[in-house]
Motif scaffolding. Structure first.
Motif, PDB file in Angstrom:
ATOM      1  N   PRO A  12      40.627  45.827 -49.829  1.00 17.30           N
ATOM      2  CA  PRO A  12      40.828  46.004 -48.387  1.00 17.30           C
ATOM      3  C   PRO A  12      41.371  47.392 -48.053  1.00 17.30           C
ATOM      4  O   PRO A  12      42.229  47.925 -48.759  1.00 17.30           O
ATOM      5  CB  PRO A  12      41.866  44.931 -48.030  1.00 17.30           C
ATOM      6  CG  PRO A  12      41.825  43.953 -49.156  1.00 17.30           C
ATOM      7  CD  PRO A  12      41.406  44.728 -50.367  1.00 17.30           C
ATOM      8  N   GLY A  13      40.814  47.967 -47.007  1.00 18.44           N
ATOM      9  CA  GLY A  13      41.301  49.253 -46.528  1.00 18.44           C
ATOM     10  C   GLY A  13      40.767  50.469 -47.264  1.00 18.44           C
ATOM     11  O   GLY A  13      41.161  51.585 -46.970  1.00 18.44           O
ATOM     12  N   VAL A  14      39.882  50.264 -48.229  1.00 18.12           N
ATOM     13  CA  VAL A  14      39.323  51.387 -48.981  1.00 18.12           C
ATOM     14  C   VAL A  14      37.844  51.513 -48.663  1.00 18.12           C
ATOM     15  O   VAL A  14      37.086  50.563 -48.817  1.00 18.12           O
ATOM     16  CB  VAL A  14      39.526  51.200 -50.507  1.00 18.12           C
ATOM     17  CG1 VAL A  14      38.798  52.275 -51.285  1.00 18.12           C
ATOM     18  CG2 VAL A  14      40.996  51.188 -50.854  1.00 18.12           C
ATOM     19  N   GLU A  15      37.448  52.698 -48.191  1.00 20.37           N
ATOM     20  CA  GLU A  15      36.034  52.969 -47.942  1.00 20.37           C
ATOM     21  C   GLU A  15      35.409  53.485 -49.220  1.00 20.37           C
ATOM     22  O   GLU A  15      35.982  54.352 -49.884  1.00 20.37           O
ATOM     23  CB  GLU A  15      35.875  54.011 -46.838  1.00 20.37           C
ATOM     24  CG  GLU A  15      36.092  53.466 -45.453  1.00 20.37           C
ATOM     25  CD  GLU A  15      35.687  54.469 -44.397  1.00 20.37           C
ATOM     26  OE1 GLU A  15      34.649  55.147 -44.564  1.00 20.37           O
ATOM     27  OE2 GLU A  15      36.417  54.574 -43.399  1.00 20.37           O
ATOM     28  N   LEU A  16      34.263  52.960 -49.570  1.00 19.49           N
ATOM     29  CA  LEU A  16      33.588  53.396 -50.787  1.00 19.49           C
ATOM     30  C   LEU A  16      32.788  54.659 -50.508  1.00 19.49           C
ATOM     31  O   LEU A  16      31.677  54.609 -49.980  1.00 19.49           O
ATOM     32  CB  LEU A  16      32.665  52.300 -51.320  1.00 19.49           C
ATOM     33  CG  LEU A  16      33.357  51.093 -51.923  1.00 19.49           C
ATOM     34  CD1 LEU A  16      32.334  50.148 -52.524  1.00 19.49           C
ATOM     35  CD2 LEU A  16      34.361  51.500 -52.969  1.00 19.49           C
ATOM     36  N   ASN A  17      33.370  55.772 -50.868  1.00 20.95           N
ATOM     37  CA  ASN A  17      32.734  57.069 -50.740  1.00 20.95           C
ATOM     38  C   ASN A  17      33.049  57.885 -51.980  1.00 20.95           C
ATOM     39  O   ASN A  17      34.091  57.681 -52.613  1.00 20.95           O
ATOM     40  CB  ASN A  17      33.269  57.832 -49.518  1.00 20.95           C
ATOM     41  CG  ASN A  17      32.925  57.146 -48.218  1.00 20.95           C
ATOM     42  OD1 ASN A  17      31.768  56.829 -47.971  1.00 20.95           O
ATOM     43  ND2 ASN A  17      33.921  56.899 -47.391  1.00 20.95           N
ATOM     44  N   VAL A  18      32.177  58.816 -52.317  1.00 24.87           N
ATOM     45  CA  VAL A  18      32.478  59.744 -53.397  1.00 24.87           C
ATOM     46  C   VAL A  18      33.745  60.491 -52.997  1.00 24.87           C
ATOM     47  O   VAL A  18      33.879  60.957 -51.872  1.00 24.87           O
ATOM     48  CB  VAL A  18      31.296  60.711 -53.636  1.00 24.87           C
ATOM     49  CG1 VAL A  18      31.699  61.815 -54.597  1.00 24.87           C
ATOM     50  CG2 VAL A  18      30.087  59.945 -54.154  1.00 24.87           C
ATOM     51  N   GLY A  19      34.701  60.543 -53.917  1.00 25.31           N
ATOM     52  CA  GLY A  19      35.973  61.214 -53.657  1.00 25.31           C
ATOM     53  C   GLY A  19      37.103  60.266 -53.301  1.00 25.31           C
ATOM     54  O   GLY A  19      38.267  60.646 -53.341  1.00 25.31           O
ATOM     55  N   THR A  20      36.773  59.019 -52.967  1.00 26.76           N
ATOM     56  CA  THR A  20      37.803  58.034 -52.650  1.00 26.76           C
ATOM     57  C   THR A  20      38.492  57.599 -53.940  1.00 26.76           C
ATOM     58  O   THR A  20      37.833  57.291 -54.924  1.00 26.76           O
ATOM     59  CB  THR A  20      37.187  56.797 -51.970  1.00 26.76           C
ATOM     60  OG1 THR A  20      36.578  57.183 -50.749  1.00 26.76           O
ATOM     61  CG2 THR A  20      38.239  55.737 -51.693  1.00 26.76           C
ATOM     62  N   ALA A  21      39.815  57.572 -53.934  1.00 28.73           N
ATOM     63  CA  ALA A  21      40.574  57.117 -55.092  1.00 28.73           C
ATOM     64  C   ALA A  21      40.775  55.605 -55.002  1.00 28.73           C
ATOM     65  O   ALA A  21      41.141  55.088 -53.950  1.00 28.73           O
ATOM     66  CB  ALA A  21      41.915  57.824 -55.159  1.00 28.73           C
ATOM     67  N   LEU A  22      40.518  54.927 -56.099  1.00 26.27           N
ATOM     68  CA  LEU A  22      40.722  53.482 -56.152  1.00 26.27           C
ATOM     69  C   LEU A  22      42.169  53.201 -56.568  1.00 26.27           C
ATOM     70  O   LEU A  22      42.721  53.912 -57.415  1.00 26.27           O
ATOM     71  CB  LEU A  22      39.764  52.842 -57.140  1.00 26.27           C
ATOM     72  CG  LEU A  22      38.282  52.921 -56.778  1.00 26.27           C
ATOM     73  CD1 LEU A  22      37.436  52.301 -57.885  1.00 26.27           C
ATOM     74  CD2 LEU A  22      38.008  52.233 -55.456  1.00 26.27           C
ATOM     75  N   PRO A  23      42.772  52.170 -56.013  1.00 23.46           N
ATOM     76  CA  PRO A  23      44.159  51.840 -56.387  1.00 23.46           C
ATOM     77  C   PRO A  23      44.250  51.353 -57.831  1.00 23.46           C
ATOM     78  O   PRO A  23      43.256  50.922 -58.429  1.00 23.46           O
ATOM     79  CB  PRO A  23      44.539  50.737 -55.394  1.00 23.46           C
ATOM     80  CG  PRO A  23      43.262  50.186 -54.882  1.00 23.46           C
ATOM     81  CD  PRO A  23      42.235  51.274 -54.988  1.00 23.46           C
TER      82      PRO A  23
END
Length: 98
Positions: free
Chosen positions: A50-61
């Motif tokens: 939740p709250g994370v947009e899947l884009n190149v550069g996005t950090a996963l928790p």
């Protein structure tokens, strides 16, 4: 003095562009083929983040488990039914393959 400020600004701008370019990750086609074949043979259950947009550069928790691909420095996981390739040192998505 204005010329000096303009020169400094130009250098800083170019340095920023260089730093941004250095962050671009290039996965070689043969590496991508190995990753895709491995992911196909080792399917994972999809997770929701939740709250994370899947884009190149996005950090996963840290709560998202990353899975190893033999002989490849990157890891993979499946989020929202999309397979993502992640740099384990930064946890940033470098490629979305599905």
């Amino acid at each position: 003095m204005k010329k000096d400020l303009a020169a400094v600004a130009a250098v800083l701008l170019l340095a920023g562009v260089g730093a941004a370019a250095a962050e671009d990750v290039v996965i070689q086609p043969e590496q991508e083929t190995v990753i895709k074949e491995y992911v196909h043979k080792q399917p994972l259950a999809s997770v929701k983040v939740p709250g994370v947009e899947l884009n190149v550069g996005t950090a996963l928790p840290d709560t998202v488990e990353l899975h190893e691909v033999p002989n490849v420095k990157y890891r993979y996981t499946v989020v929202d039914d999309r397979t993502v390739i992640v740099d384990p040192s930064t946890r940033k998505i470098v490629k979305i393959i599905q």
